[in-house]
Design a protein around this motif. Structure first.
Motif, PDB file in Angstrom:
ATOM      1  N   ALA A   7       0.826  -1.207   0.000  1.00  0.00           N
ATOM      2  CA  ALA A   7       0.000   0.000   0.000  1.00  0.00           C
ATOM      3  C   ALA A   7       0.854   1.248   0.000  1.00  0.00           C
ATOM      4  O   ALA A   7       0.560   2.227  -0.688  1.00  0.00           O
ATOM      5  CB  ALA A   7      -0.934  -0.018   1.215  1.00  0.00           C
ATOM      6  N   VAL A   8       1.954   1.239   0.792  1.00  0.00           N
ATOM      7  CA  VAL A   8       2.850   2.408   0.840  1.00  0.00           C
ATOM      8  C   VAL A   8       3.497   2.638  -0.509  1.00  0.00           C
ATOM      9  O   VAL A   8       3.582   3.767  -1.009  1.00  0.00           O
ATOM     10  CB  VAL A   8       3.914   2.217   1.937  1.00  0.00           C
ATOM     11  CG1 VAL A   8       4.955   3.317   1.864  1.00  0.00           C
ATOM     12  CG2 VAL A   8       3.251   2.205   3.306  1.00  0.00           C
ATOM     13  N   LEU A   9       3.986   1.550  -1.133  1.00  0.00           N
ATOM     14  CA  LEU A   9       4.640   1.700  -2.431  1.00  0.00           C
ATOM     15  C   LEU A   9       3.659   2.169  -3.502  1.00  0.00           C
ATOM     16  O   LEU A   9       4.007   2.966  -4.371  1.00  0.00           O
ATOM     17  CB  LEU A   9       5.269   0.368  -2.847  1.00  0.00           C
ATOM     18  CG  LEU A   9       6.558   0.006  -2.108  1.00  0.00           C
ATOM     19  CD1 LEU A   9       7.023  -1.381  -2.514  1.00  0.00           C
ATOM     20  CD2 LEU A   9       7.645   1.027  -2.406  1.00  0.00           C
ATOM     21  N   GLU A  10       2.409   1.682  -3.451  1.00  0.00           N
ATOM     22  CA  GLU A  10       1.418   2.099  -4.451  1.00  0.00           C
ATOM     23  C   GLU A  10       1.144   3.582  -4.361  1.00  0.00           C
ATOM     24  O   GLU A  10       1.036   4.279  -5.363  1.00  0.00           O
ATOM     25  CB  GLU A  10       0.116   1.317  -4.267  1.00  0.00           C
ATOM     26  CG  GLU A  10       0.193  -0.097  -4.807  1.00  0.00           C
ATOM     27  CD  GLU A  10      -1.128  -0.817  -4.648  1.00  0.00           C
ATOM     28  OE1 GLU A  10      -1.983  -0.319  -3.883  1.00  0.00           O
ATOM     29  OE2 GLU A  10      -1.303  -1.865  -5.275  1.00  0.00           O
ATOM     30  N   HIS A 111       4.661  -1.634  -8.637  1.00  0.00           N
ATOM     31  CA  HIS A 111       4.938  -2.150  -7.293  1.00  0.00           C
ATOM     32  C   HIS A 111       6.438  -2.360  -7.075  1.00  0.00           C
ATOM     33  O   HIS A 111       6.969  -2.095  -5.981  1.00  0.00           O
ATOM     34  CB  HIS A 111       4.205  -3.482  -7.080  1.00  0.00           C
ATOM     35  CG  HIS A 111       2.713  -3.340  -6.991  1.00  0.00           C
ATOM     36  ND1 HIS A 111       2.104  -2.304  -6.344  1.00  0.00           N
ATOM     37  CD2 HIS A 111       1.717  -4.142  -7.473  1.00  0.00           C
ATOM     38  CE1 HIS A 111       0.786  -2.450  -6.433  1.00  0.00           C
ATOM     39  NE2 HIS A 111       0.527  -3.564  -7.117  1.00  0.00           N
ATOM     40  N   MET A 112       7.098  -2.841  -8.108  1.00  0.00           N
ATOM     41  CA  MET A 112       8.515  -3.184  -7.970  1.00  0.00           C
ATOM     42  C   MET A 112       9.448  -1.995  -8.204  1.00  0.00           C
ATOM     43  O   MET A 112      10.671  -2.146  -8.175  1.00  0.00           O
ATOM     44  CB  MET A 112       8.879  -4.293  -8.973  1.00  0.00           C
ATOM     45  CG  MET A 112       8.134  -5.606  -8.754  1.00  0.00           C
ATOM     46  SD  MET A 112       8.533  -6.402  -7.179  1.00  0.00           S
ATOM     47  CE  MET A 112       6.955  -6.280  -6.348  1.00  0.00           C
ATOM     48  N   ALA A 113       8.896  -0.807  -8.477  1.00  0.00           N
ATOM     49  CA  ALA A 113       9.740   0.344  -8.807  1.00  0.00           C
ATOM     50  C   ALA A 113      10.207   1.111  -7.573  1.00  0.00           C
ATOM     51  O   ALA A 113      11.003   2.041  -7.686  1.00  0.00           O
ATOM     52  CB  ALA A 113       8.973   1.287  -9.745  1.00  0.00           C
ATOM     53  N   GLY A 114       9.740   0.753  -6.416  1.00  0.00           N
ATOM     54  CA  GLY A 114      10.133   1.475  -5.209  1.00  0.00           C
ATOM     55  C   GLY A 114      11.592   1.220  -4.819  1.00  0.00           C
ATOM     56  O   GLY A 114      12.231   0.265  -5.271  1.00  0.00           O
ATOM     57  N   ARG A 115      12.106   2.087  -3.957  1.00  0.00           N
ATOM     58  CA  ARG A 115      13.516   1.992  -3.551  1.00  0.00           C
ATOM     59  C   ARG A 115      13.804   0.697  -2.802  1.00  0.00           C
ATOM     60  O   ARG A 115      14.855   0.083  -2.982  1.00  0.00           O
ATOM     61  CB  ARG A 115      13.877   3.195  -2.677  1.00  0.00           C
ATOM     62  CG  ARG A 115      15.335   3.226  -2.234  1.00  0.00           C
ATOM     63  CD  ARG A 115      15.601   4.437  -1.373  1.00  0.00           C
ATOM     64  NE  ARG A 115      15.275   5.661  -2.093  1.00  0.00           N
ATOM     65  CZ  ARG A 115      15.340   6.880  -1.542  1.00  0.00           C
ATOM     66  NH1 ARG A 115      15.682   7.005  -0.259  1.00  0.00           N
ATOM     67  NH2 ARG A 115      15.049   7.941  -2.257  1.00  0.00           N
TER      68      ARG A 115
END
Length: 408
Positions: A7-10, A111-115
């Motif tokens: 949810a945070v990454l979205e 989803h997978m693009a976060g740090r």
């Protein structure tokens, strides 16, 4: 913990990527929706009450995408997407090949693009990121119904693929591009069906135009014949009026003759009474003459002259009696003939009265016939004018259909 991290990454990555990626697809999706809407509208115009049978099958537009189990880690899925850049999605199925979820490429990459996505999610089961309530339909579902279901979705799922199954098992996938292509094919079939319906309608209108021409011509002939019949009916009624007037005069004359015969019969009865009276007087005169002869015989020589007179009077009385009897016989015969004539006159008057009544009734019937002929003539004239108007409107419709055919 995994769901909270997702949810945070979205919330962070959607702001960066959603505006650029979704905006291009949104235009395509809405254009597909407009195509489907146009197909509905045109299909409704193709023919009232007619059901268009389409040859478009959803299976012919679907594509095959990889199938994975729900426990496959995200690292493996990421590698598969990277090896196949054109791959739009992956279907998550169980061991029986029954679809459980749908993993869209763009959403997965967001989803997978976060740090910290690699550290957090690469070993997580892919089912956590899949759409767990995707749109699933049997492969034999009509194409139009599939489009309705796909275009009825809301939110981000509107852009997802549509899973096709065969008896509940995975068969293939329909992406938005596939749905658009299928919608265009449906639109093409609808256009062809509409053009065929227009051509068929034009041919039918041509037949109707010919029929309306025949109806108008027939109505015109009927009008002319009824007009002639009306004229003949009026002429016949005038003749019947003359016959009725003649019958009235003859009936009056017959009734006058009947009255005259009654008076003549009454006078003949009076004459017969006078003849009877003369005969009685002759009898009395004969009796007096015979008495006078007897008295003259008693008088002897002095009554000889009186005896001669009495004898002559007696002869005259006998002649008078004979003449009165002949007159009575003649009057009886004349009276008999007069009675027969009177009876015939009475019968003639009765027959003439009945005939006069029939003529009067026939005149009333003829009057009704004349009125009916007049009304029929008016209605035939109205029918002729209505058929001419209908034929003219049919020609206008035919011209419009021909123009529509030339445009299409």
């Amino acid at each position: 913990m995994v769901k909270q991290a997702i949810a945070v990454l979205e919330s962070s990555t959607d702001k960066e990527t959603k505006s650029g990626t979704a905006s291009g697809e949104a235009g395509e999706i809405h254009r597909a929706a407009s195509v489907r809407y146009e197909e509905r509208s045109n299909g409704g115009q193709a023919g009232a009450g007619s059901k268009v049978i389409t040859t478009v099958e959803a299976r012919s537009f679907c594509r095959k995408v990889p199938v994975i189990g729900p426990e496959v880690p995200c690292r493996q899925v990421m590698g598969q997407f990277q090896r196949q850049p054109e791959l739009p999605c992956i279907v998550v199925c169980d061991d029986d090949h029954i679809p459980l979820g749908l993993l869209m490429r763009d959403r997965f990459f967001r989803h997978m693009a976060g740090r910290f996505a690699a550290d957090l999610f690469y070993e997580v089961a892919i089912f956590q990121f899949a759409e767990q309530q995707p749109l699933i339909c049997e492969g034999d579902t009509p194409a139009g119904e599939l489009l309705d279901l796909a275009l009825g979705r809301e939110g981000t799922s509107f852009y997802d693929g549509l899973i096709l199954t065969d008896q509940g098992k995975y068969y293939g996938i329909l992406t938005i591009q596939d749905l658009m292509q299928m919608s265009r094919e449906l639109q093409r079939e609808a256009d062809e069906a509409r053009q065929a319906a227009v051509r068929d309608s034009r041919d039918r209108i041509v037949e109707i135009e010919y029929s309306m021409g025949d109806v108008a011509e027939s109505a015109k002939r009927s009008w002319q014949e009824l007009e002639q019949m009306n004229a003949l009916s009026l002429e016949g009624r005038q003749e019947l009026e003359a016959v009725k007037a003649s019958f009235t005069r003859v009936l009056e004359m017959a009734r006058f003759q009947e009255k005259q015969m009654a008076k003549l019969l009454e006078q003949m009865q009076q004459i017969s009474s006078v003849a009877d009276h003369i005969r009685r007087l002759a009898d009395q005169s004969g009796m007096l003459a015979m008495n006078a002869s007897i008295e003259a015989a008693h008088a002897g020589e002095h009554g000889r002259g009186f005896a001669v007179v009495a004898s002559e009077v007696r002869k005259l009385a006998l002649q008078t009696k004979r003449f009165s009897e002949e007159i009575s016989e003649t009057l009886g015969a004349v009276n008999h003939f007069i009675q027969q004539t009177a009876a015939t006159a009475t019968s003639t008057v009765e027959e003439m009265a009945e005939s006069h009544e029939r003529v009067v009734n026939a005149d009333g019937t003829f009057q009704s016939l004349v009125e009916s002929a007049r009304v029929a003539e008016q209605r035939s004239q109205e029918m002729f004018r209505s058929s001419e108007m209908a034929a003219e409107r049919t020609r206008i419709v035919l011209m419009e259909l021909q123009h529509l055919t030339s445009l299409s």
